[in-house]
Design a protein around this motif. Structure first.
Motif, mmCIF file in Angstrom:
data_model
loop_
_atom_site.group_PDB
_atom_site.id
_atom_site.type_symbol
_atom_site.label_atom_id
_atom_site.label_comp_id
_atom_site.label_asym_id
_atom_site.label_seq_id
_atom_site.Cartn_x
_atom_site.Cartn_y
_atom_site.Cartn_z
ATOM 1 N N UNK A 277 67.605 61.520 12.079
ATOM 2 C CA UNK A 277 66.993 62.372 13.091
ATOM 3 C C UNK A 277 65.867 61.691 13.830
ATOM 4 N N UNK A 278 65.077 60.883 13.108
ATOM 5 C CA UNK A 278 63.969 60.181 13.735
ATOM 6 C C UNK A 278 64.402 58.970 14.533
ATOM 7 N N UNK A 279 65.579 58.400 14.200
ATOM 8 C CA UNK A 279 66.083 57.204 14.873
ATOM 9 C C UNK A 279 66.949 57.515 16.087
ATOM 10 N N UNK A 280 67.525 58.688 16.125
ATOM 11 C CA UNK A 280 68.579 58.978 17.116
ATOM 12 C C UNK A 280 68.021 59.151 18.529
ATOM 13 N N UNK A 281 68.911 58.954 19.495
ATOM 14 C CA UNK A 281 68.632 59.351 20.867
ATOM 15 C C UNK A 281 69.280 60.710 21.104
ATOM 16 N N UNK B 160 48.696 49.612 26.017
ATOM 17 C CA UNK B 160 49.020 49.731 27.447
ATOM 18 C C UNK B 160 48.998 51.187 27.882
ATOM 19 N N UNK B 161 49.590 52.063 27.085
ATOM 20 C CA UNK B 161 49.625 53.486 27.443
ATOM 21 C C UNK B 161 48.218 54.042 27.556
ATOM 22 N N UNK B 162 47.330 53.588 26.672
ATOM 23 C CA UNK B 162 45.961 54.096 26.663
ATOM 24 C C UNK B 162 45.153 53.689 27.879
ATOM 25 N N UNK B 163 45.594 52.654 28.600
ATOM 26 C CA UNK B 163 44.873 52.191 29.787
ATOM 27 C C UNK B 163 45.435 52.765 31.083
ATOM 28 N N UNK B 164 46.497 53.554 30.971
ATOM 29 C CA UNK B 164 47.059 54.213 32.146
ATOM 30 C C UNK B 164 46.386 55.569 32.344
ATOM 31 N N UNK B 165 46.347 56.033 33.584
ATOM 32 C CA UNK B 165 45.922 57.406 33.817
ATOM 33 C C UNK B 165 46.883 58.341 33.096
ATOM 34 N N UNK B 166 46.366 59.450 32.597
ATOM 35 C CA UNK B 166 47.185 60.317 31.747
ATOM 36 C C UNK B 166 48.451 60.810 32.453
ATOM 37 N N UNK B 167 48.328 61.163 33.731
ATOM 38 C CA UNK B 167 49.510 61.653 34.446
ATOM 39 C C UNK B 167 50.554 60.558 34.580
ATOM 40 N N UNK B 168 50.104 59.332 34.831
ATOM 41 C CA UNK B 168 51.076 58.245 34.919
ATOM 42 C C UNK B 168 51.664 57.930 33.542
ATOM 43 N N UNK B 169 50.847 57.990 32.502
ATOM 44 C CA UNK B 169 51.351 57.773 31.143
ATOM 45 C C UNK B 169 52.464 58.766 30.824
ATOM 46 N N UNK B 170 52.283 60.025 31.242
ATOM 47 C CA UNK B 170 53.320 61.037 31.023
ATOM 48 C C UNK B 170 54.579 60.702 31.810
ATOM 49 N N UNK B 171 54.420 60.199 33.048
ATOM 50 C CA UNK B 171 55.582 59.793 33.853
ATOM 51 C C UNK B 171 56.363 58.682 33.165
ATOM 52 N N UNK B 172 55.651 57.706 32.622
ATOM 53 C CA UNK B 172 56.304 56.582 31.949
ATOM 54 C C UNK B 172 57.024 57.059 30.688
ATOM 55 N N UNK B 173 56.399 57.956 29.939
ATOM 56 C CA UNK B 173 57.051 58.512 28.742
ATOM 57 C C UNK B 173 58.335 59.248 29.118
ATOM 58 N N UNK B 174 58.327 59.962 30.243
ATOM 59 C CA UNK B 174 59.537 60.649 30.704
ATOM 60 C C UNK B 174 60.643 59.659 31.019
ATOM 61 N N UNK B 175 60.272 58.472 31.534
ATOM 62 C CA UNK B 175 61.264 57.471 31.915
ATOM 63 C C UNK B 175 61.821 56.723 30.701
ATOM 64 N N UNK B 176 61.141 56.784 29.568
ATOM 65 C CA UNK B 176 61.613 56.118 28.355
ATOM 66 C C UNK B 176 62.735 56.910 27.709
ATOM 67 N N UNK B 177 63.533 56.239 26.878
ATOM 68 C CA UNK B 177 64.496 56.969 26.065
ATOM 69 C C UNK B 177 63.718 57.896 25.139
ATOM 70 N N UNK B 178 64.202 59.122 24.929
ATOM 71 C CA UNK B 178 63.435 60.083 24.124
ATOM 72 C C UNK B 178 63.040 59.570 22.749
#
Length: 423
Positions: free
Chosen positions: A282-286, A222-240
């Motif tokens: 460290x890899x699992x934490x928020x 799904x991420x690969x089919x989004x425009x890159x700028x929108x993909x970055x927006x969605x990643x920002x909205x996700x938990x880190x």
């Protein structure tokens, strides 16, 4: 706004200045973005289109708006400067809803929309369009002589736009009352083409929540089919931590390109998580647990716990640390559990009720060690602290479960009779 907040007619918002918390002007309101809903339900107001100094038009989510009053809009100060792009399920309130000819349900009479009113829902951050100001009579030169009246949204029909080809608006509308995990389950069983159409129709926050519940291969698809700028927006909205897990599945060049497009603060959290091994604390934490200073009160802690976007696991405790408040913090002093907050007076300092007996984890702790720690202390979350004593984040039980369940759990356990209470 609190319950009983006054309605605001959108015509009064056109061109009003938008300020950050320091009083500096960010830009001016040029339009509002709403999402129509099925069944006559009032549209949800998603955000504002703000024209900044460079004349670029950006999107300001309503979740970032802290006040609409006295001819001005106050924002949190965190503004994404990417250019606004309208999505298939979105409607521009000033540009598309005003001056529209619609029909009164009760009389089947055509009327013209002159204005619409918005109001914030009680005890929530959501806003809705709940009233329509209309004029009766035919449109044309004599329309000013027609009677005007204000009606509820459900009292009119004719706002929906006809679909050309297969869109996703109606399907997305059916998702509104579903939990992200349930929406993810629906997407999991759609074709890749249909998944992409639905993903494009979801707003960033909703798509982020749903992606966190999908298998990693479908997240990447799904991420690969989004425009890159929108993909970055969605990643920002996700938990880190979820964003880091998703980015770790991408080729190095793609990962770095998306990190560069993200807001610097969000990217910094994700880069820090990517530096740890995947199946470690460290890899699992928020990196976004509730952090309070020693001089904060129980009332301050309960206000933070009440935030609607917190998961139950993260809301179960607060971590008391010396400044700075952002992870990595100053010295970690201890944990205060939610039940203890309910037992003490609101003016009590959190530093006086910290649990110092609960040992934190080191970021290099393995997944079995994390699991054993949570089970041994009957906890739903555990702090992660580095060698210097700074709080780095917290591992929650849901993050651990995601790594313990088999890869095909959505095909088996998710649909088991026990999971849905069948007999």
């Amino acid at each position: 706004m609190a319950a009983g907040a006054p309605r605001i007619f959108v015509s009064h918002l056109s061109g009003v200045p938008v300020f950050d918390p320091n009083g500096d002007q960010v830009g001016r309101v040029r339009d509002l973005v709403a999402m129509l809903r099925v069944g006559g339900r009032p549209p949800r107001l998603l955000g504002l289109v703000v024209e900044v100094v460079s004349r670029r038009r950006i999107f300001l989510p309503m979740t970032r708006v802290t006040g609409v009053e006295s001819g001005q809009v106050i924002t949190t100060g965190v503004v994404n400067m990417r250019r606004f792009e309208q999505r298939p399920t979105e409607r521009l309130v000033l540009g598309e809803l005003l001056d529209r000819r619609v029909t009164l349900v009760a009389s089947s009479e055509e009327v013209t929309v002159l204005d619409v009113a918005i109001q914030q829902l009680p005890a929530r951050r959501d806003w809705e369009i709940d009233r329509i100001f209309v004029r009766k009579g035919k449109s044309g030169a004599l329309r000013r002589r027609g009677e005007t009246l204000t009606v509820e949204w459900s009292a009119v029909t004719g706002f929906s736009l006809e679909e050309h080809g297969q869109g996703a608006e109606n399907l997305v509308a059916t998702f509104e009352q579903m939990r992200p995990a349930d929406v993810a389950n629906v997407l999991h069983h759609l074709t890749p083409k249909r998944r992409a159409e639905v993903a494009n129709a979801l707003d960033d926050d909703r798509l982020a929540d749903v992606l966190e519940e999908l298998p990693e291969d479908e997240q990447v698809e799904i991420l690969g089919k989004l425009k890159e700028e929108r993909a970055a927006d969605v990643l920002e909205a996700m938990d880190p931590d979820d964003a880091a897990d998703l980015l770790s599945e991408l080729p190095e060049d793609d990962k770095e390109r998306l990190l560069t497009l993200m807001q610097p603060d969000d990217a910094a959290d994700v880069r820090r998580l990517l530096s740890y091994e995947e199946n470690t604390a460290g890899g699992l934490m928020t990196t976004e647990p509730i952090v309070l200073r020693p001089d904060a009160t129980v009332a301050d802690a309960l206000a933070r716990v009440r935030q609607a976007d917190l998961s139950p696991a993260l809301a179960a405790q607060v971590y008391v640390c010396r400044p700075p408040d952002e992870t990595p913090t100053g010295k970690y002093l201890g944990t205060v559990h939610f039940q203890r907050l309910l037992r003490d007076p609101p003016f009590t300092l959190v530093s006086s009720i910290v649990d110092t007996d609960l040992p934190p984890l080191r970021p290099e702790a393995s997944l079995p060690a994390v699991t054993t720690h949570l089970a041994a202390y009957n906890m739903v979350a555990v702090p992660v602290v580095d060698e210097s004593g700074s709080l780095l984040g917290a591992v929650t039980v849901d993050d651990v479960l995601d790594h313990l369940l088999p890869d095909d759990w959505r095909e088996t356990e998710f649909h088991s009779e026990e999971a849905v209470g069948g007999s």
